[in-house]
Write a protein that holds these residues in place. Structure first.
Motif, PDB file in Angstrom:
ATOM      1  N   HIS A  51       0.834  -1.200   0.000  1.00 18.30           N
ATOM      2  CA  HIS A  51       0.000   0.000   0.000  1.00 18.30           C
ATOM      3  C   HIS A  51       0.870   1.251   0.000  1.00 18.30           C
ATOM      4  CE1 HIS A  51      -3.295   2.620   0.643  1.00 18.30           C
ATOM      5  NE2 HIS A  51      -3.102   2.806   1.936  1.00 18.30           N
ATOM      6  N   GLN A  52       0.560   2.176  -0.905  1.00 19.68           N
ATOM      7  CA  GLN A  52       1.236   3.468  -1.068  1.00 19.68           C
ATOM      8  C   GLN A  52       2.677   3.348  -1.552  1.00 19.68           C
ATOM      9  OE1 GLN A  52       0.606   5.808   2.513  1.00 19.68           O
ATOM     10  NE2 GLN A  52      -1.279   6.633   1.649  1.00 19.68           N
TER      11      GLN A  52
ATOM     12  N   SER B 108      -8.014   2.571   6.523  1.00 24.40           N
ATOM     13  CA  SER B 108      -7.339   2.114   5.302  1.00 24.40           C
ATOM     14  C   SER B 108      -8.307   1.472   4.309  1.00 24.40           C
ATOM     15  CB  SER B 108      -6.249   1.108   5.666  1.00 24.40           C
ATOM     16  OG  SER B 108      -5.702   0.554   4.497  1.00 24.40           O
TER      17      SER B 108
ATOM     18  N   ARG C 214       3.370   5.793  -4.206  1.00 22.61           N
ATOM     19  CA  ARG C 214       3.406   7.188  -3.788  1.00 22.61           C
ATOM     20  C   ARG C 214       4.786   7.592  -3.269  1.00 22.61           C
ATOM     21  NH1 ARG C 214      -0.967   9.871   0.378  1.00 22.61           N
ATOM     22  NH2 ARG C 214      -2.224  10.279  -1.468  1.00 22.61           N
ATOM     23  N   TYR C 215       5.496   6.662  -2.623  1.00 20.27           N
ATOM     24  CA  TYR C 215       6.785   6.973  -2.009  1.00 20.27           C
ATOM     25  C   TYR C 215       7.877   6.081  -2.598  1.00 20.27           C
ATOM     26  CZ  TYR C 215       3.704   9.091   1.441  1.00 20.27           C
ATOM     27  OH  TYR C 215       2.740   9.846   2.045  1.00 20.27           O
TER      28      TYR C 215
END
Length: 146
Positions: free
Chosen positions: A33-34, A54, A37-38
């Motif tokens: 998850h994510q 979440s 994004r990072y």
């Protein structure tokens, strides 16, 4: 010359007793998850989302899928290699002898920390016992290198 037959891997080797078709329910890795994004979060290192809000944990439509027991492999084909054998890690010749009656079910894999000298004796003995060795060429130098 060593006792290892040069054509050994090329000759018709040991065939597995049965070679069932391996069906995977999912071949793609589960994305963390994510991780999109990072940059610091690696997508292949799965962690279960624990957040109270979440969307992934609550399994909303269109979110990343989470691993669950339903993705498990068929019991008959679990841990099977594509060639139809199960892997058995071997550290010495005496462990290789365990596969004597199971040479159509298990293939030997020489452990990473076995010396080149011991590897040679393991491969020779496997040849005599007609046992498949998955990594027979590892750490073997050719004769002209010596």
């Amino acid at each position: 010359s060593s006792g290892i037959n040069a054509e050994w891997p090329l000759r018709p080797g040991v065939a597995p007793l049965v070679k069932p078709r391996i069906v995977k329910k999912r071949t793609k890795q589960f994305t963390r998850h994510q991780s999109d994004r990072y940059g610091k979060i690696d997508g292949s290192s799965w962690r279960k989302p624990k957040g109270i809000d979440s969307r992934v944990r609550r399994r909303f439509k269109g979110q990343f899928l989470m691993p669950s027991i339903g993705y498990g492999s068929n019991k008959n084909t679990r841990h099977l290699m594509p060639d139809g054998f199960l892997k058995f890690v071997v550290h010495n010749v005496s462990e290789l002898e365990l596969l004597l009656m199971q040479n159509k079910r298990y293939a030997a894999e020489i452990a990473h920390n076995v010396s080149a000298k011991n590897r040679k004796s393991i491969v020779e003995r496997a040849q005599q016992l007609n046992i498949k060795v998955t990594n027979y060429q590892a750490k073997l130098r050719s004769e002209e290198d010596n």
